[in-house]
Design an enzyme around this catalytic site. Structure first.
Site, mmCIF file in Angstrom:
data_model
loop_
_atom_site.group_PDB
_atom_site.id
_atom_site.type_symbol
_atom_site.label_atom_id
_atom_site.label_comp_id
_atom_site.label_asym_id
_atom_site.label_seq_id
_atom_site.Cartn_x
_atom_site.Cartn_y
_atom_site.Cartn_z
ATOM 1 C CG ASN A 55 3.068 -2.536 -2.091
ATOM 2 O OD1 ASN A 55 3.804 -2.506 -3.082
ATOM 3 N ND2 ASN A 55 1.766 -2.747 -2.169
ATOM 4 C CD GLU B 179 -2.972 -4.091 2.019
ATOM 5 O OE1 GLU B 179 -2.236 -3.222 2.479
ATOM 6 O OE2 GLU B 179 -3.001 -4.386 0.816
ATOM 7 C CB SER C 2 -4.441 4.865 5.196
ATOM 8 O OG SER C 2 -4.890 5.132 3.872
HETATM 9 P P1 PGA Z 1 -1.290 2.555 1.627
HETATM 10 O O1 PGA Z 1 -1.152 1.189 0.794
HETATM 11 O O2 PGA Z 1 -0.448 2.406 2.864
HETATM 12 O O3 PGA Z 1 -0.781 3.635 0.708
HETATM 13 O O4 PGA Z 1 -2.750 2.722 1.967
HETATM 14 C C1 PGA Z 1 -1.177 -0.046 1.447
HETATM 15 C C2 PGA Z 1 -1.135 -1.157 0.439
HETATM 16 O O5 PGA Z 1 -1.785 -1.044 -0.608
HETATM 17 O O6 PGA Z 1 -0.456 -2.182 0.632
#
Ligand code: PGA
Length: 256
Positions: A10, A171, A218
């Site tokens: 993403n 998430e 993350s």
């Molecule tokens: P991140 O984002 O890997 O930077 O934590 C994940 C997401 O929001 O899909």
């Protein structure tokens, strides 16, 4: 029928159309040097302005094109919006729906998210329904309630045709973009709650062959295996680590 994992990058609102194209070109080049695990599905989701160009760069490669959002209506007087058929026309195969950043900043409700899931499915695209609790919700013990509500409301009235696929991304909102991923045991517990909600909605065969539950928040090359080795987790949704070709390739290589 699917039996492999899915990894979804993403890119959020981090790269303009030119930087997105450059990243797609670089990924394609680097990908030629590695052997992807069989059945591993890989999708990148650039911003709308870069979809056509990134799609062109990835055409004929192992990487699929995804989008970060979709509008629920097909056509008409909806200034600024992009429909599922417009995305499909650009070769988009998968679309993120209900990301916590949109629920927070754009005030998207479960009802709107549900309409977006339907719109994506109507064009044969795979919706990635994002669910997850905030820190405060976890602190007061509401994690399970929130997950069940977001799954049940997000999928209300949705039947899956034999060719439809669906991804549910767990998430936890409080770890997204922090560099500090959730304790894998906590992720496993949340995934079980999501799976239990799904069992109330769909036959086991549909869940086994058409629905994947994945983890996001993350994820990086150092911790990805902590999640992808958990039996109920069928992939990852990755933000920050997906916008650097080297890191993203390391994530893919972790599956081989
Ligand atoms: P991140 O984002 O890997 O930077 O934590 C994940 C997401 O929001 O899909």
């Amino acid at each position: 029928m699917h039996d492999g994992h899915i990894i979804i990058g993403n890119w959020k609102m981090n790269l303009d159309a030119f930087a997105s194209r450059a990243l797609a070109d670089e990924l394609r080049k680097k990908l030629a040097g590695i052997r992807l695990a069989p059945n591993l599905e890989v999708v990148v989701c650039p911003s709308y302005d870069a979809l056509a160009s990134v799609g062109e760069a990835l055409s004929g490669s192992a990487l699929q094109l995804g989008a970060q959002d979709v509008f629920w209506q097909e056509k008409g007087a909806y200034t600024g919006e992009i429909s599922a058929s417009m995305l499909a026309a650009l070769g988009v195969r998968l679309v993120i729906v209900g990301h916590s950043e949109r629920r927070t900043h754009l005030h998207e409700t479960d009802e709107l998210v549900n309409m977006k899931v339907k719109a994506a499915l109507s064009q044969g695209m795979t919706p990635v329904l994002c669910v997850g609790e905030t820190y405060d919700e976890r602190r007061i013990g509401h994690t399970e309630l929130i997950l069940m509500r977001q799954v049940v409301e997000g999928l209300k009235g949705i039947t899956l045709g034999p060719d439809n696929k669906l991804v549910i991304a767990y998430e936890p909102v409080w770890v997204i973009g922090t560099g500090q991923a959730i304790d894998p045991a906590q992720a496993e517990r949340a995934i079980q709650v999501i799976r239990q909600s799904l069992i109330d909605l769909y036959p086991p065969a549909t869940i086994a062959t058409q629905i994947r539950v994945i983890y996001g928040g993350s994820v990086d090359p150092g911790n990805i295996a902590n999640y992808t080795t958990i039996p109920g987790i069928r992939g990852v949704l990755v933000g920050a680590a997906s916008i650097h070709a080297e890191n993203f390739i390391k994530l893919l290589a972790s599956f081989t």
